[in-house]
Design an enzyme around this catalytic site. Structure first.
Site, mmCIF file in Angstrom:
data_model
loop_
_atom_site.group_PDB
_atom_site.id
_atom_site.type_symbol
_atom_site.label_atom_id
_atom_site.label_comp_id
_atom_site.label_asym_id
_atom_site.label_seq_id
_atom_site.Cartn_x
_atom_site.Cartn_y
_atom_site.Cartn_z
ATOM 1 N N ASN A 42 32.588 37.012 40.826
ATOM 2 C CA ASN A 42 31.942 37.489 42.057
ATOM 3 C C ASN A 42 32.458 36.635 43.215
ATOM 4 O OD1 ASN A 42 30.112 39.287 43.400
ATOM 5 N ND2 ASN A 42 28.698 37.585 43.666
ATOM 6 N N LYS A 43 31.998 36.957 44.414
ATOM 7 C CA LYS A 43 32.468 36.276 45.625
ATOM 8 C C LYS A 43 32.448 34.759 45.461
ATOM 9 C CE LYS A 43 33.797 37.800 48.569
ATOM 10 N NZ LYS A 43 35.277 37.953 48.665
ATOM 11 N N ASP A 62 32.194 41.665 40.700
ATOM 12 C CA ASP A 62 33.404 42.480 40.847
ATOM 13 C C ASP A 62 34.029 42.833 39.514
ATOM 14 O OD1 ASP A 62 33.097 40.736 43.413
ATOM 15 O OD2 ASP A 62 34.183 42.566 43.934
ATOM 16 N N ARG A 67 34.690 47.567 51.126
ATOM 17 C CA ARG A 67 34.773 46.434 50.211
ATOM 18 C C ARG A 67 33.558 46.505 49.295
ATOM 19 N NH1 ARG A 67 30.330 44.958 51.505
ATOM 20 N NH2 ARG A 67 30.664 43.222 50.123
#
Ligand code: MRU
Length: 399
Positions: A285-286, A275, A53
């Site tokens: 992003n997360k 990302d 990941r």
């Protein structure tokens, strides 16, 4: 990077078995398991199930997926159709990180320049290996550039500390042990990070963590606040493991603690990965990154995003509306995984059995909340003009 003295990457090609090997990150930090990815389906599964990941790593893994697709079938009549289909399946494995499509398309483009099977296989292998090496070098450079930001903060804090010491000396000559300890803490640079944007998410060094590793190796006094990063706890499991293996002082905090720490002057800067970042500077992003950016903005804490050029989406200008946000299995929220007192890996249900859960895996932080980008070509502001000043070759690609 080193794990217990041994050089380790999250992905490598094992020349003996002639297979792609990866660390199965689902099991870390409690179990260190290596998985073999022999087929294109193995690669797709590893990306979907998150053995691997992190944006740059899934880009590199996807690149090897094209090699596997070629390797496993040598008797297909229409190679081009077969390859296009397999590449699409690879790209569909996870939607948000643009590196996946970037890595797959880059290998495919090179492969299609050749007609003969052997040449294609060789070209796919070389391109995938090149991507791995280039991403490692990109992260090393991100570390060099980002370290200068940490050095600046460290210098400012040292000057402020010296000033404070001189003021104090005038008032009291005798120093208590406690006084010395609190002064040490004042000089230390406290960095907050979210999720895992470390070497496990890239190939080497990480993106957000690269400046941290570089600063630490230079002897700068640093400490990292590690967001646990629910639901899969990439911070608590992976970032904490990585930093611990390197001896970097760090503290795991709940995802909701950052704002409080910032209000009390306990965070000097935030560095996160991404990302997918639009050419205008919107950052996916997360999930939870946006809330950290809001808190940082409210408290005057610099908020930096570290990324290699493979994570820019040069075709997008509106991150909030155009970046696809992955929705994952709600069971990732409902169940928490860890080890019991006997060392067994277990999963426990948290909410009532029948409660509904929804699992948006990423969010988008608008460019206005980003202080700057740390890239392999230097640091820039979160604006199209500033980004393109570092990457002028993408200026004409605007849709
Ligand atoms: O769902 P994940 O674990 O793949 O999400 C990873 C992140 O959000 C990282 O912060 C991002 O990919 C940057 S990796 C250098």
């Amino acid at each position: 990077m080193k794990v217990d003295g041994k050089d380790m990457r999250p992905i490598w090609f094992d020349t003996q078995s002639e297979t792609v090997k990866v660390i199965d990150q689902r099991m870390l930090p409690h179990k260190f398991i290596v998985a073999e990815l022999k087929t294109v389906d193995d690669i797709i599964d590893a990306i979907k199930q998150m053995f691997v990941r992190g944006a740059p790593l899934i880009g590199a893994t996807g690149a090897f997926g094209v090699y596997n697709a070629l390797k496993q079938i040598s008797d297909v009549i229409n190679y081009d159709d077969y390859l296009q289909t397999e590449c699409q399946r690879l790209k569909d494995a996870r939607p948000t990180a643009v590196n996946l499509a970037w890595g797959v398309d880059r290998v495919l483009r090179v492969v299609l320049k050749y007609d003969r099977y052997e040449e294609r296989l060789k070209a796919a292998f070389k391109e995938a290996c090149d991507i791995v090496e280039e991403e490692a070098e990109n992260c090393r450079l991100i570390g060099q550039y980002g370290c200068s930001l940490i050095e600046d903060i460290s210098l400012k804090k040292s000057i402020a500390k010296r000033q404070g010491q001189e003021d104090k000396k005038r008032e009291q000559n005798k120093k208590t042990q406690q006084g010395e300890q609190s002064q040490k803490r004042e000089k230390r640079v406290n960095i907050l990070t979210h999720c895992n944007a470390g070497w496990l998410a890239t190939v080497e060094y990480g993106t957000a963590t690269a400046p941290i590793y570089t600063a630490f190796d230079k002897g700068i006094d640093i400490h990292v606040w590690v967001d646990e990063t629910r639901p899969l706890n990439q911070g608590a499991r992976l970032t904490a493991w990585e930093l611990g293996k390197h001896g970097i002082p760090h503290t795991v905090i709940t995802d909701n603690a950052g704002g409080h720490l910032m209000q009390h002057g306990m965070v000097d800067m935030v560095i996160v990965g991404t990302d997918r970042t639009t050419r205008t500077g919107d950052v996916a992003n997360k999930i939870g990154t946006y809330l950290k950016a809001l808190a940082a903005n409210d408290n005057g804490v610099p908020f930096y995003v570290a990324l290699p050029s493979s994570t820019f989406d040069w075709n997008l200008t509106d991150g909030i509306n155009d970046i696809p946000i992955e929705e994952r299995n709600p069971d990732e929220i409902r169940y928490v995984q860890g080890v019991d007192s006997y060392g067994n890996l277990i999963s426990v249900l948290v909410p009532p059995e029948k409660s509904h859960a929804v699992n948006h895996a990423f969010d988008v932080t608008p460019a206005r909340l980003v202080t700057g980008f740390i890239t392999e070509r230097g640091i820039c502001k979160a604006s199209e003009a500033s980004i393109l000043s570092l990457f002028p070759e993408y200026a004409s690609r605007k849709q």
